[in-house]
Design a protein around this motif. Structure first.
Motif, PDB file in Angstrom:
ATOM      1  N   SER A  50       0.838  -1.196   0.000  1.00  0.00           N
ATOM      2  CA  SER A  50       0.000   0.000   0.000  1.00  0.00           C
ATOM      3  C   SER A  50       0.873   1.246   0.000  1.00  0.00           C
ATOM      4  O   SER A  50       2.020   1.219   0.459  1.00  0.00           O
ATOM      5  N   ALA A  51       0.314   2.324  -0.549  1.00  0.00           N
ATOM      6  CA  ALA A  51       0.954   3.635  -0.539  1.00  0.00           C
ATOM      7  C   ALA A  51      -0.104   4.659  -0.158  1.00  0.00           C
ATOM      8  O   ALA A  51      -1.274   4.527  -0.540  1.00  0.00           O
ATOM      9  N   GLY A  52       0.300   5.679   0.607  1.00  0.00           N
ATOM     10  CA  GLY A  52      -0.677   6.656   1.043  1.00  0.00           C
ATOM     11  C   GLY A  52      -0.074   8.007   1.344  1.00  0.00           C
ATOM     12  O   GLY A  52       1.122   8.129   1.614  1.00  0.00           O
ATOM     13  N   LEU A  53      -0.937   9.039   1.289  1.00  0.00           N
ATOM     14  CA  LEU A  53      -0.590  10.404   1.684  1.00  0.00           C
ATOM     15  C   LEU A  53      -1.645  10.908   2.658  1.00  0.00           C
ATOM     16  O   LEU A  53      -2.838  10.615   2.503  1.00  0.00           O
ATOM     17  N   CYS A  54      -1.206  11.681   3.648  1.00  0.00           N
ATOM     18  CA  CYS A  54      -2.127  12.181   4.663  1.00  0.00           C
ATOM     19  C   CYS A  54      -1.803  13.642   4.984  1.00  0.00           C
ATOM     20  O   CYS A  54      -0.672  13.965   5.355  1.00  0.00           O
ATOM     21  N   MET A  55      -2.797  14.507   4.825  1.00  0.00           N
ATOM     22  CA  MET A  55      -2.671  15.908   5.221  1.00  0.00           C
ATOM     23  C   MET A  55      -3.162  16.054   6.653  1.00  0.00           C
ATOM     24  O   MET A  55      -4.275  15.626   6.994  1.00  0.00           O
ATOM     25  N   LEU A  62      -6.956  14.295   6.363  1.00  0.00           N
ATOM     26  CA  LEU A  62      -7.501  13.804   5.096  1.00  0.00           C
ATOM     27  C   LEU A  62      -6.453  12.867   4.495  1.00  0.00           C
ATOM     28  O   LEU A  62      -5.336  13.293   4.211  1.00  0.00           O
ATOM     29  N   GLU A  63      -6.818  11.599   4.317  1.00  0.00           N
ATOM     30  CA  GLU A  63      -5.848  10.599   3.873  1.00  0.00           C
ATOM     31  C   GLU A  63      -6.366   9.815   2.668  1.00  0.00           C
ATOM     32  O   GLU A  63      -7.528   9.393   2.641  1.00  0.00           O
TER      33      GLU A  63
END
Length: 256
Positions: free
Chosen positions: A205-210, A222-223
């Motif tokens: 998995s890959a992710g970004l989170c503000m 917000l992810e």
């Protein structure tokens, strides 16, 4: 969590505690606001959230601390195994910015649900770095081995493993961006059984989170997160098996 402890030495910080403890395994706990990402990685979801039993802790010099656990098993409150399970932890802090942690677990995992399971061996290592300014980084890797013996007396030793890395960049006092890459492999389904027809579980998995901090007691996040596998590991919107799955999630956490 609930536990009580007794300090054994007036000169050294040696303690014996008994009760239910937060798990020392992996670089994430059950408290989301303390993590760089909102969602948890694969790694803590498939290790104990808690341990029940006795913990002995002692410093070994100024930078190293050791723990020994005598526990009821792999996240169980009641004692169901004989003998009891054993865990160890070494916590190394070379400075106030870096923590390096190594854990082990050995225990009999026989249960009514898994009568073929015998001794489980597990070890993990993780690091947490916080520059104190703009950049933070954490990474964890582990491997487990499960002894099994079926009703015919056939023995096997399936294993599972994972690795992840998570980073965070602080733009200002209120806003930061986090990112994560990870991979989890359990091809004999020791811990994870797929929801599709494939055998065994393997997924990245890959992710970004503000992250937006609101005052001193609130955090908005917000992810976006993408899961992917070389095999049909997921169920898509059309109820068909697919190799990918996506998640968009928002969260507001308030604490007092």
């Amino acid at each position: 969590e609930a536990n009580v402890g007794v300090r054994l030495s007036k000169k050294r910080d040696i303690w014996v505690d008994a009760g239910v403890f937060g798990s020392p395994y992996t670089n994430e706990t059950a408290v989301s606001k303390d993590h760089l990402m909102y969602t948890r990685s694969f790694s803590p979801e498939y290790t104990p959230y808690y341990l029940a039993g006795v913990k002995i802790s002692s410093p070994i010099g100024k930078k190293l601390k050791a723990y020994a656990y005598i526990i009821n098993g792999w996240q169980v409150i009641n004692d169901v195994n004989n003998p009891l399970s054993i865990g160890t932890q070494l916590e190394y802090r070379p400075n106030d910015k870096l923590l390096i942690n190594w854990d082990t677990y050995i225990g009999d995992e026989y249960s009514v649900q898994t009568p073929e399971y015998k001794t489980r061996y597990f070890t993990d290592i993780y690091a947490i770095y916080n520059s104190g300014k703009r950049f933070s980084l954490t990474s964890c890797a582990y491997i487990g081995l499960q002894d099994k013996k079926d009703t015919l007396g056939n023995s096997s030793q399936p294993y599972w493993w994972q690795a992840n890395v998570i980073g965070n960049w602080q733009f200002n006092k209120s806003i930061s961006l986090s990112g994560r890459l990870e991979y989890f492999n359990d091809m004999k389904s020791v811990l994870v059984t797929p929801i599709t027809t494939v055998g065994g579980f393997d997924c990245g998995s890959a992710g970004l989170c503000m992250n937006v901090k609101i005052g001193n007691n609130a955090l908005f996040r917000l992810e976006g997160r993408t899961f992917y596998s070389g095999r049909n590991m997921f169920i898509g919107p059309n109820e068909q098996e697919t190799k990918t799955s996506n998640l968009l999630i928002t969260n507001l956490t308030v604490w007092f």
